[in-house]
Design a protein around this motif. Structure first.
Motif, PDB file in Angstrom:
ATOM      1  N   GLU A 190     -19.313   6.661 -64.667  1.00 52.87           N
ATOM      2  CA  GLU A 190     -19.696   6.277 -63.309  1.00 52.87           C
ATOM      3  C   GLU A 190     -18.439   5.987 -62.500  1.00 52.87           C
ATOM      4  O   GLU A 190     -17.534   5.273 -62.956  1.00 52.87           O
ATOM      5  N   ASN A 241     -22.136   6.727 -56.624  1.00 57.39           N
ATOM      6  CA  ASN A 241     -23.054   5.875 -55.862  1.00 57.39           C
ATOM      7  C   ASN A 241     -23.071   6.293 -54.398  1.00 57.39           C
ATOM      8  O   ASN A 241     -22.025   6.566 -53.812  1.00 57.39           O
ATOM      9  N   GLU A 267     -26.320   8.367 -57.689  1.00 55.76           N
ATOM     10  CA  GLU A 267     -27.040   7.125 -57.967  1.00 55.76           C
ATOM     11  C   GLU A 267     -27.447   6.458 -56.655  1.00 55.76           C
ATOM     12  O   GLU A 267     -26.612   6.125 -55.827  1.00 55.76           O
ATOM     13  N   ASP A 297     -30.872   3.612 -59.378  1.00 52.74           N
ATOM     14  CA  ASP A 297     -30.020   2.563 -59.944  1.00 52.74           C
ATOM     15  C   ASP A 297     -30.717   1.204 -59.834  1.00 52.74           C
ATOM     16  O   ASP A 297     -31.611   1.023 -59.009  1.00 52.74           O
ATOM     17  N   LYS A 318     -31.602   4.008 -64.098  1.00 52.31           N
ATOM     18  CA  LYS A 318     -30.610   3.113 -64.686  1.00 52.31           C
ATOM     19  C   LYS A 318     -31.166   1.701 -64.697  1.00 52.31           C
ATOM     20  O   LYS A 318     -31.489   1.136 -63.644  1.00 52.31           O
ATOM     21  N   GLU A 354     -27.476  -0.284 -68.296  1.00 52.82           N
ATOM     22  CA  GLU A 354     -26.211  -0.705 -67.696  1.00 52.82           C
ATOM     23  C   GLU A 354     -25.893  -2.135 -68.123  1.00 52.82           C
ATOM     24  O   GLU A 354     -26.805  -2.918 -68.356  1.00 52.82           O
TER      25      GLU A 354
HETATM   26 CA    CA Z   1     -24.426   2.618 -59.839  1.00 51.25          CA
END
Ligand code: CA
Ligand code: C2E
Ligand code: CA
Length: 418
Positions: A190, A241, A267, A297, A318, A354
């Motif tokens: 990420e 992101n 994300e 996310d 996530k 995560e």
């Molecule tokens: Ca993220």
């Protein structure tokens, strides 16, 4: 006059009208003093062209400054009676002959400016009572304008930090490994933005600040650009992101179209407001058709309505750190994660956990069928060079057992046997 007055300015104008009526002078105004210049910000005047809103005067030689300094009294019924006053420019033009001024101070005591009344004729009736009224109205004006002053100062502070950073190309972008829980091999990473350490601000706070002053899209796009540069330096996929608001901009669409779609996962946070789901679906349609994947996310973080998931049918969800951390020892979390895995796999969606910090949690997540893990247990966010290649055998203690499953890019059906 005042065609574009803000609500605060309108409220100040009402206070000025009250003062003008009570004192019977020609003009009342609110001024801002910046140290060198006195700005007439809001004016109520019977003499239209003499005191225009927006007019500026030299602060040092103004009546108001002389009164603030104590060189003149706050109430002046007859300017001609005071040589000090007669020496000031405004005694010659526009020939002020009576004056009342009260300081406008913000709640921290700083001087904003003054609340004033002035006349072109002498007015022997002006008294300490008029001054008291002006002081009350000045205090009311201070309360009305304070929020705007604070907002402006805040916006200027943010801008002074962000603009140089934007000019030099945006934030530093680090990478954090994302690991296949079954094999222990890295599947992707990420991209996370990093801002100057002395700002002492988490990246999500900086992005929110940037959006609050209209620089959010620009900042996000530069972060995406820098994240994309890592694609050439690392293998596996790179998760990036992006806020829904930036995603729907044409600039973002153009940027995404330049990327190798099959290596990028976007994300979108579950906690970001989506104004227009149709626009969002339209914005992701082209990149997804080209093979780009979409993740939702922060699932399970509390604000999660699961609406993003229902509407966007993501490729990946996530799980937020708040439902991952400590999962090995918590039955409620175990059940919750297990249900989310069932829910996701039921629709062909991969699950990434995560915030995995311990071997116990990593093992528990693997047991619950979570596909991928990310967290300090596997590696902190760092420079691209710190990431190992995706095909290297995992080293040291790891949650790995038999590498029975293929690389992350296999279709889910192949992994679950669905
Ligand atoms: Ca993220
Ligand atoms: P996020 O997307 O949920 O990113 C994961 C956050 O968890 C990162 O925080 C990461 O450093 C942190 N983290 C990873 N593993 C662990 C762990 O094991 N334990 C703990 N306690 N934390 C872990 P970070 O880097 O501070 O970023 C915060 C948020 O800022 C991100 O949350 C994301 O929403 C936003 N953000 C960061 N970079 C970007 C960017 O380039 N663009 C946009 N739009 N948002 C970004
Ligand atoms: Ca997250």
């Amino acid at each position: 006059m005042g065609a574009q007055r803000t609500q605060a300015e309108q409220q100040v104008a009402d206070l000025l009208r009250t003062a003008k009526r009570a004192l019977g002078l020609s003009v009342t105004f609110l001024s801002r003093m910046d140290g060198t210049t006195q700005h007439l910000e809001v004016v109520d005047s019977s003499i239209p062209f003499l005191f225009p809103e927006g007019a500026r005067m030299v602060q040092a030689t103004s009546f108001c400054q002389a009164i603030l300094d104590g060189r003149l009294p706050a109430v002046i019924p007859d300017v001609r009676a005071l040589p000090e006053a007669m020496a000031l420019p405004a005694a010659r033009f526009p020939r002020l002959r009576s004056y009342v001024s009260a300081p406008v101070r913000l709640s921290d005591g700083t001087l904003y400016g003054t609340f004033c009344a002035a006349g072109l004729t002498t007015d022997k009736g002006l008294s300490a009572r008029d001054q008291a009224l002006m002081e009350v109205l000045a205090a009311a004006a201070a309360v009305v304008i304070e929020p705007g002053v604070v907002d402006r100062a805040r916006a200027e502070e943010i801008e002074s930090r962000l603009v140089p950073l934007l000019v030099e190309g945006g934030p530093t972008v680090v990478l954090q490994p994302i690991v296949d829980l079954a094999s222990g091999r890295r599947a992707g990473a990420e991209a996370l933005s990093r801002f100057p350490a002395h700002w002492k601000l988490a990246p999500d706070v900086v992005f929110a600040q940037a959006h609050s002053i209209g620089l959010g899209h620009e900042l996000e796009l530069l972060a995406l650009e820098r994240a994309a540069r890592h694609l050439a330096r690392v293998d596996g996929y790179v998760a990036m992101n992006v806020s829904p608001a930036t995603l729907v901009t044409p600039e973002c669409g153009a940027l995404l179209a330049r990327l190798p779609a099959d290596r990028v996962l976007l994300e979108l946070s579950e906690h970001d407001q989506v104004e227009d789901y149709d626009a969002l679906s339209a914005a992701v349609a082209a990149p997804r058709a080209a093979g780009m994947r979409l993740a939702i996310d922060d699932v399970g973080a509390g604000f999660s309505s699961l609406r993003h998931i229902v509407v966007t049918a993501p490729d990946v969800i996530k799980l937020d750190r708040s439902i991952v951390d400590g999962v090995a020892a918590d039955r409620v979390l175990t059940t919750l994660v297990g249900s989310l895995v069932d829910f996701a796999h039921g629709s062909g969606t991969l699950v990434v956990a995560e915030g995995v910090e311990t071997a116990q949690d990593a093992a528990a997540l693997r047991g619950l069928g979570v596909d991928l893990g990310q967290g300090w247990f596997f590696g902190r966010p760092g420079p691209a060079e710190a990431l190992g290649p995706t095909d290297r055998e995992p080293a040291g203690p790891s949650p790995v057992r038999a590498p029975t499953e293929g690389p992350w890019t296999l279709p889910l059906e192949a992994r679950t046997g669905a």
